[in-house]
Write an enzyme that holds these catalytic residues in place. Structure first.
Site, mmCIF file in Angstrom:
data_model
loop_
_atom_site.group_PDB
_atom_site.id
_atom_site.type_symbol
_atom_site.label_atom_id
_atom_site.label_comp_id
_atom_site.label_asym_id
_atom_site.label_seq_id
_atom_site.Cartn_x
_atom_site.Cartn_y
_atom_site.Cartn_z
ATOM 1 N N LEU A 44 -3.463 12.750 2.796
ATOM 2 C CA LEU A 44 -2.095 13.094 2.404
ATOM 3 C C LEU A 44 -1.891 12.678 0.951
ATOM 4 O O LEU A 44 -2.693 11.933 0.397
ATOM 5 C CB LEU A 44 -1.090 12.382 3.314
ATOM 6 C CG LEU A 44 -1.145 12.754 4.803
ATOM 7 C CD1 LEU A 44 -0.205 11.863 5.604
ATOM 8 C CD2 LEU A 44 -0.806 14.226 5.014
ATOM 9 N N SER A 45 -0.811 13.155 0.352
ATOM 10 C CA SER A 45 -0.611 12.811 -1.056
ATOM 11 C C SER A 45 -0.540 11.301 -1.256
ATOM 12 O O SER A 45 -0.974 10.785 -2.283
ATOM 13 C CB SER A 45 0.641 13.489 -1.613
ATOM 14 O OG SER A 45 1.790 13.115 -0.888
ATOM 15 N N GLU A 46 0.003 10.566 -0.277
ATOM 16 C CA GLU A 46 0.023 9.110 -0.380
ATOM 17 C C GLU A 46 -0.171 8.471 0.993
ATOM 18 O O GLU A 46 0.341 8.971 2.007
ATOM 19 C CB GLU A 46 1.364 8.598 -0.938
ATOM 20 C CG GLU A 46 1.743 9.146 -2.291
ATOM 21 C CD GLU A 46 0.934 8.588 -3.428
ATOM 22 O OE1 GLU A 46 0.195 7.603 -3.210
ATOM 23 O OE2 GLU A 46 1.031 9.125 -4.538
ATOM 24 N N THR A 47 -0.899 7.365 1.001
ATOM 25 C CA THR A 47 -0.953 6.466 2.143
ATOM 26 C C THR A 47 -0.447 5.114 1.670
ATOM 27 O O THR A 47 -0.925 4.582 0.664
ATOM 28 C CB THR A 47 -2.381 6.339 2.700
ATOM 29 O OG1 THR A 47 -2.805 7.615 3.197
ATOM 30 C CG2 THR A 47 -2.438 5.330 3.832
#
Length: 288
Positions: A44-47
């Site tokens: 995902l774009s951020e974790t």
């Protein structure tokens, strides 16, 4: 080893829209390389990784936590939507009863509080400076083609380039814009840009429209071709549009395919409140 993990759609009240972030609750220190491996696995774009600052801390009772964010390729110093997602996990899943949560991050202390059906993030506000259009001419041309621009700014603290489209355009022009992230990556020759904000003022024909401005955001430098909804971009957009519109309270729409809504409140102390809704769509455990 088991790690509690959640997927949260941020800046939306509908599942499968907004910006999805993975949130991991760390009961103990994690080997450094595992942060990046997990983020790459989640893709995902951020974790986000929430960690206890002391062994006796509780995700349900403590008010202060460490917070880090990783894209699939690297750690980033600031992320809005994954902070919103992190606060949602603590407030809604862990039923944390504190009125304000503090996150210790690479960008200093960030704060989150509940306000009705929204979560409000208290974040730094980053001003922009005028950018020499000749220096970024190839980058802008690659991203926009023949679409006209009205202003080009740079936020040195966040390394984000802000490109404002001409006021002659409707929202649909921004929505239909096709940007090749890899071409943009190759066209950036200055070495100082790590994120591209393309923004547009609400058109005159939208007199009854609820939004003040729109944007899209691209960050191939961080392994993110297009970010669906980008809280950190509004630490820059809030500063810019407050000055341009003469307003401190604004409502914005990020016009990605998933899309998301943000309430922006620019304060007089160099901070900005960014509010949004969330939907928790997945609960589980990572086994390592």
């Amino acid at each position: 080893m088991q790690i509690s993990i959640f997927t949260v759609d941020a800046f939306t009240n509908c599942p499968f829209s907004g910006n999805p972030a993975a949130v991991c609750l760390l009961e103990s220190e994690l080997n450094e390389d595992l942060h990046q491996n997990i983020a790459a696995e989640m893709n995902l774009s951020e974790t986000a990784f929430i960690r206890k600052l002391n062994p006796s801390d509780s995700f349900s009772k403590s008010s202060c936590f460490g917070l880090r964010w990783f894209t699939p390729t690297n750690e980033v110093p600031l992320c809005g939507h994954a902070t919103l997602a992190s606060a949602a996990v603590l407030f809604q899943i862990k039923e944390n009863s504190n009125s304000v949560l503090t996150f210790k991050t690479l960008s200093g202390d960030l704060y989150a509080r509940q306000a009705g059906d929204h979560i409000v993030l208290d974040m730094p506000l980053y001003p922009t400076t005028a950018e020499d259009s000749q220096q970024v001419k190839e980058l802008v041309k690659t991203a926009l083609g023949d679409i006209r621009t009205q202003d080009i700014r740079y936020a040195p603290a966040t390394k984000k380039l802000l490109v404002r489209l001409s006021d002659i355009y409707e929202r649909s022009v921004l929505e239909k814009l096709k940007v090749d992230p890899q071409a943009v990556l190759l066209a950036e020759k200055t070495g100082k840009v790590k994120g591209l904000i393309i923004t547009l003022k609400r058109s005159v024909s939208e007199k009854a429209g609820k939004y003040d401005f729109y944007c899209r955001y691209f960050a191939p430098w961080n392994g993110i071709p297009e970010d669906p909804v980008t809280g950190s971009a509004y630490t820059v957009l809030g500063s810019y549009w407050s000055e341009q519109l003469g307003k401190t309270e604004m409502f914005a729409r990020q016009c990605s395919q998933r899309g998301g809504d943000l309430r922006i409140s620019v304060r007089g102390d160099g901070r900005v409140d960014i509010a949004g809704q969330v939907v928790i769509v997945l609960k589980g455990n990572l086994t390592i």
